[in-house]
Design a protein around this motif. Sequence first.
Motif, mmCIF file in Angstrom:
data_model
loop_
_atom_site.group_PDB
_atom_site.id
_atom_site.type_symbol
_atom_site.label_atom_id
_atom_site.label_comp_id
_atom_site.label_asym_id
_atom_site.label_seq_id
_atom_site.Cartn_x
_atom_site.Cartn_y
_atom_site.Cartn_z
ATOM 1 N N UNK B 37 36.674 -36.944 35.445
ATOM 2 C CA UNK B 37 37.324 -36.815 34.140
ATOM 3 C C UNK B 37 36.499 -37.410 33.004
ATOM 4 N N UNK B 38 35.507 -38.224 33.376
ATOM 5 C CA UNK B 38 34.665 -38.855 32.361
ATOM 6 C C UNK B 38 33.819 -37.853 31.583
ATOM 7 N N UNK B 39 33.431 -36.767 32.244
ATOM 8 C CA UNK B 39 32.517 -35.807 31.606
ATOM 9 C C UNK B 39 33.191 -35.057 30.447
ATOM 10 N N UNK B 40 34.346 -34.395 30.698
ATOM 11 C CA UNK B 40 35.002 -33.749 29.548
ATOM 12 C C UNK B 40 35.419 -34.747 28.471
ATOM 13 N N UNK B 41 35.774 -35.966 28.880
ATOM 14 C CA UNK B 41 36.129 -36.969 27.879
ATOM 15 C C UNK B 41 34.950 -37.222 26.948
ATOM 16 N N UNK B 42 33.770 -37.439 27.542
ATOM 17 C CA UNK B 42 32.572 -37.746 26.749
ATOM 18 C C UNK B 42 32.246 -36.593 25.804
ATOM 19 N N UNK B 43 32.371 -35.361 26.311
ATOM 20 C CA UNK B 43 32.067 -34.194 25.473
ATOM 21 C C UNK B 43 33.044 -34.120 24.303
ATOM 22 N N UNK B 44 34.332 -34.226 24.603
ATOM 23 C CA UNK B 44 35.349 -34.201 23.546
ATOM 24 C C UNK B 44 35.117 -35.302 22.529
ATOM 25 N N UNK B 45 34.834 -36.503 23.049
ATOM 26 C CA UNK B 45 34.736 -37.675 22.187
ATOM 27 C C UNK B 45 33.610 -37.504 21.166
ATOM 28 N N UNK B 46 32.528 -36.843 21.561
ATOM 29 C CA UNK B 46 31.408 -36.663 20.646
ATOM 30 C C UNK B 46 31.600 -35.448 19.737
ATOM 31 N N UNK B 47 32.269 -34.415 20.252
ATOM 32 C CA UNK B 47 32.400 -33.193 19.461
ATOM 33 C C UNK B 47 33.702 -33.170 18.656
ATOM 34 N N UNK B 48 34.811 -33.528 19.318
ATOM 35 C CA UNK B 48 36.099 -33.481 18.640
ATOM 36 C C UNK B 48 37.089 -34.403 19.344
ATOM 37 N N UNK B 49 37.097 -35.697 18.979
ATOM 38 C CA UNK B 49 37.923 -36.648 19.716
ATOM 39 C C UNK B 49 39.425 -36.349 19.601
ATOM 40 N N UNK B 50 40.132 -36.523 20.710
ATOM 41 C CA UNK B 50 41.586 -36.295 20.741
ATOM 42 C C UNK B 50 42.275 -37.520 21.330
ATOM 43 N N UNK B 51 43.544 -37.705 20.965
ATOM 44 C CA UNK B 51 44.341 -38.826 21.455
ATOM 45 C C UNK B 51 45.770 -38.359 21.718
ATOM 46 N N UNK B 52 46.399 -38.942 22.739
ATOM 47 C CA UNK B 52 47.823 -38.719 22.949
ATOM 48 C C UNK B 52 48.573 -39.653 22.008
ATOM 49 N N UNK B 53 49.556 -39.116 21.305
ATOM 50 C CA UNK B 53 50.352 -39.952 20.396
ATOM 51 C C UNK B 53 51.634 -40.372 21.110
ATOM 52 N N UNK B 54 51.907 -41.667 21.137
ATOM 53 C CA UNK B 54 53.193 -42.149 21.654
ATOM 54 C C UNK B 54 53.876 -42.916 20.533
ATOM 55 N N UNK B 55 55.142 -42.614 20.302
ATOM 56 C CA UNK B 55 55.890 -43.300 19.246
ATOM 57 C C UNK B 55 57.384 -43.157 19.555
ATOM 58 N N UNK B 56 58.219 -43.359 18.545
ATOM 59 C CA UNK B 56 59.668 -43.230 18.761
ATOM 60 C C UNK B 56 60.230 -42.282 17.710
ATOM 61 N N UNK B 57 61.425 -41.733 17.994
ATOM 62 C CA UNK B 57 62.137 -40.968 16.974
ATOM 63 C C UNK B 57 63.540 -41.542 16.815
ATOM 64 N N UNK B 58 64.134 -41.221 15.664
ATOM 65 C CA UNK B 58 65.528 -41.595 15.440
ATOM 66 C C UNK B 58 66.418 -40.706 16.309
ATOM 67 N N UNK B 59 67.646 -41.147 16.546
ATOM 68 C CA UNK B 59 68.557 -40.345 17.367
ATOM 69 C C UNK B 59 69.917 -40.276 16.712
ATOM 70 N N UNK B 60 70.739 -39.367 17.235
ATOM 71 C CA UNK B 60 72.085 -39.171 16.701
ATOM 72 C C UNK B 60 72.930 -40.437 16.836
ATOM 73 N N UNK B 61 72.695 -41.235 17.874
ATOM 74 C CA UNK B 61 73.544 -42.419 18.080
ATOM 75 C C UNK B 61 72.955 -43.705 17.497
#
Lengths: 413, 116
Positions: B37-61
């Motif tokens: 998995x290191x190889x595609x990571x390195x390629x992405x990181x140099x050409x077009x870095x991506x990140x997973x976003x983790x956060x929270x949302x409001x809810x009905x309750x």
Amino acid sequence: MKKDLVIIGGGPAGLAAAVAAYDSGIRDILILERDTSLGGILQQCIHNGFGLHRFGEELTGPEYAARYEQQVQERGIESLCGTMVLSVSPDKTVTAMNKQMGIFTLEATAVVLAMGCRERPRGALNIPGTRPAGIFTAGTAQRFVNMEGYMPGKEVVILGSGDIGLIMARRMTLEGAKVKAVCELMPYSGGLNRNIVQCLRDFDIPLYLSHTVSRIHGKERVTGVSIAKVDERLQVIPETETYIPCDTLLLSCGLLPENELTKSAGIPLDGITGGATVNQNRETALEGVFACGNVLHVHDLVDFVSEEAALAGNAAAAYIKGNAPAKEIALAVKPAGKVRYTVPQRIDSAKEEVTLFFRVGSVADNALLTVKCGDKVLLTKKKRRMTPGEMESVRLSPALLSEANGDLTVCVE
Amino acid sequence: MKTTELTCIVCPMGCTLTVTRNEEGEILSVEGNTCPRGVPYAKNELLHPVRTLTTTVKTANGKLLPVKTDKPIPKESLFAAMEKVNRVVAPEGVKIGDVLLADLFGANLVATADLR
């Protein structure tokens, strides 16, 4: 009330221990949890990075917890939330209380201690200055932001570069705060390299190594902090002091296993880990009482907590069924060189492979690990780099253990 | 020839990757990875870095619900994504894995816990 197995703590360690004990044939299990729901600290760790070892995929904390909660539910394992354990006695009587039942006692055949750890608070850090509002441990801030819906502040300085501090630097930034600096007393970070990259560098947050907060300013609310470089003896160099205006200081300065109950049972603790001393099955010095997860020693990854808890759960099941392995040997495991501690601290059976976990006290480049018995070298292993921030391990085979006729020394140079 | 050192962030191992590129910026080799998995990571990181976003949302309750993007999104879109996510209100009965917002910079925003 009698119980075969009482598990204290419903976090990742407690849940994994319960599942393992059930799968080893124990049915009469009760999990006691202080919070209002199971899952422990994972519930507030909404970031990803959990489960790569255990599940082969990258999960967030709540997702990882949900996997184990589901396993607990599928098995019909009983749990009581909102329940505080008050004491554990040497005869394994557990005294607990909650709103519905008042104070009650459980006579347990076996107990698994899975209470986790706490953060080192300001009071334990001796930072000079005033005592204004706006100083939080990183984990408290994490609970506020991710579960309670409060932002602790707008302009933040973080002391300590442990993983929670780094994760909170990113979290506060994403939620609109300005994180001005992360200071680390040591010349290296206490957190994982990936977190330095994705939590600090991604957002251009400066990391100052060999720096500390030398003074907290502000009367009602934090108005700023002074930071300064430290020398080799970790003493502040006064002329390097600079002032950073901010309204919030987050502390990520280490985790301390929470062992008040362990002490109440008279179980001896390891002075370095702050957890009980255990054998290879995570049994404490008190027979039938096991400890696992961060209450035993602070782990880097929850995956390893689950693994250790399963070991403890299986061993507790064997103890309850009366077929625990005979304690035919008694080897103490001692740290040497750069090794600060090992878990387990003793080995009393050579029937199965034992994995020793350890941490180094300072960075070791081109590290050479040796496991010795007296002068006899049993095993050597090389690694490019070992750091205090990453737990290391070494496997000892039954064949290797049978060669040992005295205490083992684990050394890194 | 040009070499760049990267820290792989795919997993907590944090391997140090050495990426070699030619003058045109083409990636010639990725070294130092302990898994594929290191190889595609390195390629992405140099050409077009991506990140997973983790956060929270409001809810009905009124409680918060943890969420994530089901795949990494472009790194430069993180703050724009946060603005969109902060307008989401999760309805009652949301289960882990439910999509709360589709096509968020090429990913779906999904719940990472049941709403209780």
